[in-house]
Design a protein around this motif. Structure first.
Motif, PDB file in Angstrom:
ATOM      1  N   LYS A   6      11.128  63.613  82.575  1.00 45.39           N
ATOM      2  CA  LYS A   6      10.772  65.124  82.433  1.00 45.39           C
ATOM      3  C   LYS A   6       9.782  65.644  83.381  1.00 45.39           C
ATOM      4  N   VAL A  43      13.242  53.132  84.588  1.00 43.53           N
ATOM      5  CA  VAL A  43      13.831  54.399  85.066  1.00 43.53           C
ATOM      6  C   VAL A  43      14.073  54.170  86.362  1.00 43.53           C
ATOM      7  N   PRO A  84      10.881  53.362  75.696  1.00 43.15           N
ATOM      8  CA  PRO A  84      11.792  54.513  76.038  1.00 43.15           C
ATOM      9  C   PRO A  84      11.117  55.925  76.073  1.00 43.15           C
ATOM     10  N   SER A  85       9.933  56.351  75.225  1.00 40.59           N
ATOM     11  CA  SER A  85       9.543  57.493  75.217  1.00 40.59           C
ATOM     12  C   SER A  85       8.707  57.890  76.494  1.00 40.59           C
ATOM     13  N   PRO A 117      12.097  59.348  69.809  1.00 38.50           N
ATOM     14  CA  PRO A 117      10.939  59.958  70.447  1.00 38.50           C
ATOM     15  C   PRO A 117       9.509  59.453  69.899  1.00 38.50           C
ATOM     16  N   TYR A 144      14.998  63.308  73.158  1.00 34.77           N
ATOM     17  CA  TYR A 144      13.696  63.673  73.650  1.00 34.77           C
ATOM     18  C   TYR A 144      13.503  64.980  74.440  1.00 34.77           C
ATOM     19  N   LEU A 178      19.377  61.023  76.462  1.00 32.90           N
ATOM     20  CA  LEU A 178      18.088  61.685  76.520  1.00 32.90           C
ATOM     21  C   LEU A 178      17.941  63.054  75.679  1.00 32.90           C
ATOM     22  N   VAL A 191      17.335  56.654  82.497  1.00 29.74           N
ATOM     23  CA  VAL A 191      16.412  55.672  81.678  1.00 29.74           C
ATOM     24  C   VAL A 191      17.320  54.434  80.959  1.00 29.74           C
ATOM     25  N   ALA A 233      11.273  58.400  79.148  1.00 34.61           N
ATOM     26  CA  ALA A 233      11.814  59.736  79.089  1.00 34.61           C
ATOM     27  C   ALA A 233      10.798  60.811  79.338  1.00 34.61           C
ATOM     28  N   GLU A 234       9.387  60.471  79.213  1.00 35.70           N
ATOM     29  CA  GLU A 234       8.833  61.575  79.666  1.00 35.70           C
ATOM     30  C   GLU A 234       8.201  61.668  81.161  1.00 35.70           C
ATOM     31  N   TYR A 293      22.243  62.085  79.993  1.00 32.42           N
ATOM     32  CA  TYR A 293      21.606  61.000  80.369  1.00 32.42           C
ATOM     33  C   TYR A 293      20.710  60.974  81.527  1.00 32.42           C
TER      34      TYR A 293
END
Length: 417
Positions: free
Chosen positions: A326, A99, A318-319, A30, A122, A119, A311, A322-323, A146
């Motif tokens: 979330k 995504v 990727p960060s 992350p 993260y 994930l 993702v 992933a955010e 995942y």
């Protein structure tokens, strides 16, 4: 079509292997706080027929992410049809999304082929306790996460109150166990009604599986252990066979896709349904009904799908991706999403959107018992083999033990492919 899918999978996996060494797979980490930038692409499907309302919802959800993180979101709504091929083709061409929305039988296929980003790195400081525990089942493969869930369903029994009263029972005191349901089924048969709709030509998720899970059984583990023909499995086959032989379910239950005409005509006491069933009943306003909790023999459990965002492993950001996952699944955005789509939130704190809706509030309570199917890369492909054996048993050509054993052999054949 199956050959095309396998070919595309091989292409994608080959690209991933060429594109990163084993050491590089371990280096994805992350971004530090404040380091998010750039853009991401998000794919989702249409969830309603209300295009304007859905578009406005996505604008609000995406704005909440962009304002907080300074990352631009390129959002694309793709059709449900041929979604597997579209996603795999895009990944193979290197222009897929960062995504995308996935369902329970897609996630393990993609995860097992190395197409999804794990994930867990993260989520180290991310509070997962607000998610309904059952909603996380379909997001995990081989003890790795995942995806994060945004919606659930819960299937349970809807009873025709007129029939319940006709057999001398009380709609306020519905069966909670197999034994009680058996007694009601006998009474329904005596009064000239079918006890239950059993669409044997439909998905196993709506026929055999819930009964198997309620009996404490399983189809297949993530470690490829086949359990469908163990003691609990055979007992479940026996119960399905008994319902057919006793005439508790309609004569065409072996291959029927649905029994809507019989249900609408007041000939069936009980139907397994969810939110769409509720919507239809309220729209028609013909049947006085009561919704019951899922049944229990060894465990109280039912079927209910889960929708999640995942993702891609080859995401360039990727960060940020992933955010986004979330953010889109946080409590505030789940309220927005599920108010429009009328699915059930996977966050406990977001379920208050149904506080003033009696039936949806009731169904919302039952997602804690909902399993999303067989979470395995072969979860979808093993169904026909199981279904064929249940049908052969109901035709009287095999005993429950023989049918369960043959189903296990069919599963093994799929695993061996």
């Amino acid at each position: 079509m199956r050959k095309l899918r396998i070919f595309l999978l091989l292409i994608v996996v080959g690209m991933l292997i060429v594109g990163c060494s084993p050491d590089e797979e371990e280096t994805s980490a992350p971004a530090e706080d404040g380091e998010l930038s750039g853009e991401i692409t998000v794919w989702a499907h249409p969830f309603t027929g209300e295009g304007d309302a859905e578009a406005k919802m996505w604008e609000e959800v995406i704005a909440s992410y962009e304002e907080e993180n300074g990352v631009t979101v390129n959002f694309e709504q793709i059709p449900w049809g041929n979604r597997d091929q579209k996603i795999l083709t895009a990944l193979a061409a290197g222009n897929g999304p960062d995504v995308f929305y996935a369902i329970p039988d897609q996630m393990p296929q993609y995860a097992s082929e190395g197409l999804l980003l794990e994930l867990d790195p993260y989520l180290k400081d991310f509070d997962m306790s607000d998610f309904v525990e059952s909603s996380l089942v379909s997001t995990q493969w081989k003890d790795k996460t995942y995806g994060l869930p945004i919606l659930q369903e819960a299937y349970t029994f809807f009873y025709n109150n007129k029939i319940v009263e006709a057999i001398g029972e009380d709609p306020e005191n519905l069966p909670t166990t197999w034994a009680e349901f058996e007694e009601w089924s006998k009474k329904a048969k005596e009064e000239g009604y079918y006890s239950l709709s059993y669409p044997g030509g439909g998905s196993m998720n709506g026929t055999l599986y819930p009964w198997l899970w309620q009996n404490g059984g399983k189809v297949l583990t993530q470690d490829d252990e086949i359990l469908i023909n163990n003691e609990q499995g055979v007992e479940t086959f026996e119960f399905i066979n008994k319902m057919y032989e006793e005439g508790w379910i309609p004569e065409d239950s072996i291959t029927a896709q649905e029994h809507n005409a019989l249900w609408d005509g007041g000939e069936i006491m009980t139907i397994l349904g969810s939110g769409i069933t509720l919507s239809n009943l309220l729209a028609k306003d013909q049947i006085d009904f009561t919704i019951a909790p899922p049944l229990k023999k060894e465990e109280q459990v039912t079927y209910g799908t889960t929708g999640m965002f995942v993702v891609t492993k080859n995401s360039d950001n990727p960060s940020a991706a992933a955010e986004f996952v979330k953010t889109v699944t946080n409590s505030e955005n789940q309220r927005k999403f599920n108010t429009v789509t009328q699915y059930i939130p996977t966050r406990k704190s977001a379920k208050d959107i149904f506080d003033d809706q009696e039936y949806l509030s009731q169904l919302s309570e039952y997602t804690q018992y909902a399993l999303p199917g067989v979470i395995h890369p072969k979860g979808r492909s093993i169904m026909p083999a199981i279904q064929a054996e249940v049908q052969t048993m109901m035709e009287g050509k095999k005993t429950p033990q023989e049918a369960a054993d043959a189903a296990a052999e069919g599963i093994q054949a799929e695993l061996d492919k």
